[in-house]
Design a protein around this motif. Sequence first.
Motif, short mmCIF file in Angstrom:
data_model
loop_
_atom_site.label_atom_id
_atom_site.label_comp_id
_atom_site.label_asym_id
_atom_site.label_seq_id
_atom_site.Cartn_x
_atom_site.Cartn_y
_atom_site.Cartn_z
N GLN A 31 -57.21 28.08 -20.65
CA GLN A 31 -58.40 28.47 -21.40
C GLN A 31 -59.23 27.25 -21.79
O GLN A 31 -60.46 27.24 -21.65
N ARG A 32 -58.56 26.20 -22.25
CA ARG A 32 -59.27 24.98 -22.64
C ARG A 32 -59.94 24.33 -21.44
O ARG A 32 -61.06 23.82 -21.53
N ASN A 75 -61.01 25.93 -18.74
CA ASN A 75 -62.17 26.75 -18.38
C ASN A 75 -63.35 26.50 -19.31
O ASN A 75 -64.50 26.44 -18.87
N GLU A 76 -63.07 26.35 -20.59
CA GLU A 76 -64.14 26.09 -21.55
C GLU A 76 -64.78 24.73 -21.29
O GLU A 76 -66.01 24.58 -21.37
N GLU A 77 -63.96 23.74 -20.96
CA GLU A 77 -64.51 22.42 -20.68
C GLU A 77 -65.34 22.43 -19.40
O GLU A 77 -66.41 21.82 -19.33
N GLU A 83 -66.99 24.96 -18.13
CA GLU A 83 -68.25 25.63 -18.42
C GLU A 83 -69.19 24.71 -19.19
O GLU A 83 -70.41 24.68 -18.94
N ASP A 132 -68.39 35.41 -32.14
CA ASP A 132 -68.76 35.97 -30.85
C ASP A 132 -69.84 37.05 -30.96
O ASP A 132 -70.61 37.26 -30.03
N ALA A 161 -65.29 35.68 -26.59
CA ALA A 161 -65.02 34.26 -26.32
C ALA A 161 -66.27 33.39 -26.28
O ALA A 161 -66.18 32.18 -26.10
N ARG A 189 -66.56 29.16 -26.88
CA ARG A 189 -67.12 28.30 -25.85
C ARG A 189 -68.28 27.47 -26.40
O ARG A 189 -68.44 26.29 -26.06
N HIS A 229 -66.88 24.75 -28.52
CA HIS A 229 -66.27 23.73 -27.66
C HIS A 229 -67.33 22.79 -27.10
O HIS A 229 -67.13 21.57 -27.04
N PHE A 253 -72.19 33.11 -19.89
CA PHE A 253 -71.70 31.97 -20.65
C PHE A 253 -72.45 30.70 -20.28
O PHE A 253 -72.70 29.84 -21.12
N ASN A 304 -74.48 28.44 -23.05
CA ASN A 304 -74.26 27.00 -23.22
C ASN A 304 -75.50 26.19 -22.87
O ASN A 304 -75.80 25.18 -23.52
#
Length: 331
Positions: free
Chosen positions: A10-11, A13-15, A17, A237, A242, A246, A249, A277, A281
């Motif tokens: 998960q971390r 994927n967030e990074e 993105e 959210d 999520a 994100r 992050h 997403f 961002n």
Amino acid sequence: MAEGDAGSDQRQNEEIEAMAAIYGEEWCVIDDCAKIFCIRISDDIDDPKWTLCLQVMLPDEYPGTAPPIYQLNAPWLKGQERADLSNSLEEIYIQNIGESILYLWVEKIRDVLIQKSQLTEPGPDVKKKTEEEDVECEDDVILASQPENPVKALDFAASENRTIEIEELPPIDHGIPITDRRSTFQAHLAPVVCPKQVKMVLSKLYENKKIASATHNIYAYRIYCEDKQTFLQDCEDDGETAAGGRLLHLMEILNVRNVMVVVSRWYGGILLGPDRFKHINNCARNILVEKNYTNSPEESSKALGKNKKCSSLSNGLSENPGVSICSYVLR
């Protein structure tokens, strides 16, 4: 999948993105399944003289217990110069074990290229790339407006003494909307130095009927406490699963402080999948850069290296039933 592996995934994927949102076309996916990526880094976006490609592969243990596997590609990068740059990247990792470090690596490389361009003769010609962005805007979306006079910065010294209550509503800026397949996204930003201001900004945003009617109002904020040298931060959210995490992050990677970002989404009836997403961002990153909230990589590295205790303020915000803690839109 073990709980630890799921957390790392998960971390990562967030990074990923966040990096795609920050660097746009410069960020390239080589193998999504193997998590191999490449980014083209230049000393100057508009007039590049020195360019380097950083290729990374993210192992399952990253960022928890293992660093990214990387390769530096540039015809001019040899010998001691390559060793020095590699040592700098590895030092950043050692200082920030357990943290996401790709942004710090990229900006460190960019700093090296900038220093090289200032100290040496111009490098080989690099074809200049122009980025053209065509953004559709709905007529009834409130666009950013420039005030006649710059708003004076808040006195951040108040954060050193938490007994001082700042009750003034901070100025709210609005970013340029992004429209994709009839869904529209717009970011709103306000400087905040205490939880009360977060609630005030949210309440003010909801006074706008268009913002209040948005399908989702995703937000995140970070407040730096000088006395404890820690961050108060939280996210919401507002039904977009999520998305708040994100967004937070992204703000952590950019090491922004004393600021709140709200992204409104008006759903147009067509599912966007992961692209939603990216737009959230991108909206947030654009307004943070525009308002000069992003830091140098040195400042980011120092901040990530410190003890980063964070306190959630969501309980305090939700005490007011009239304000949805997940919706804050500035138009």
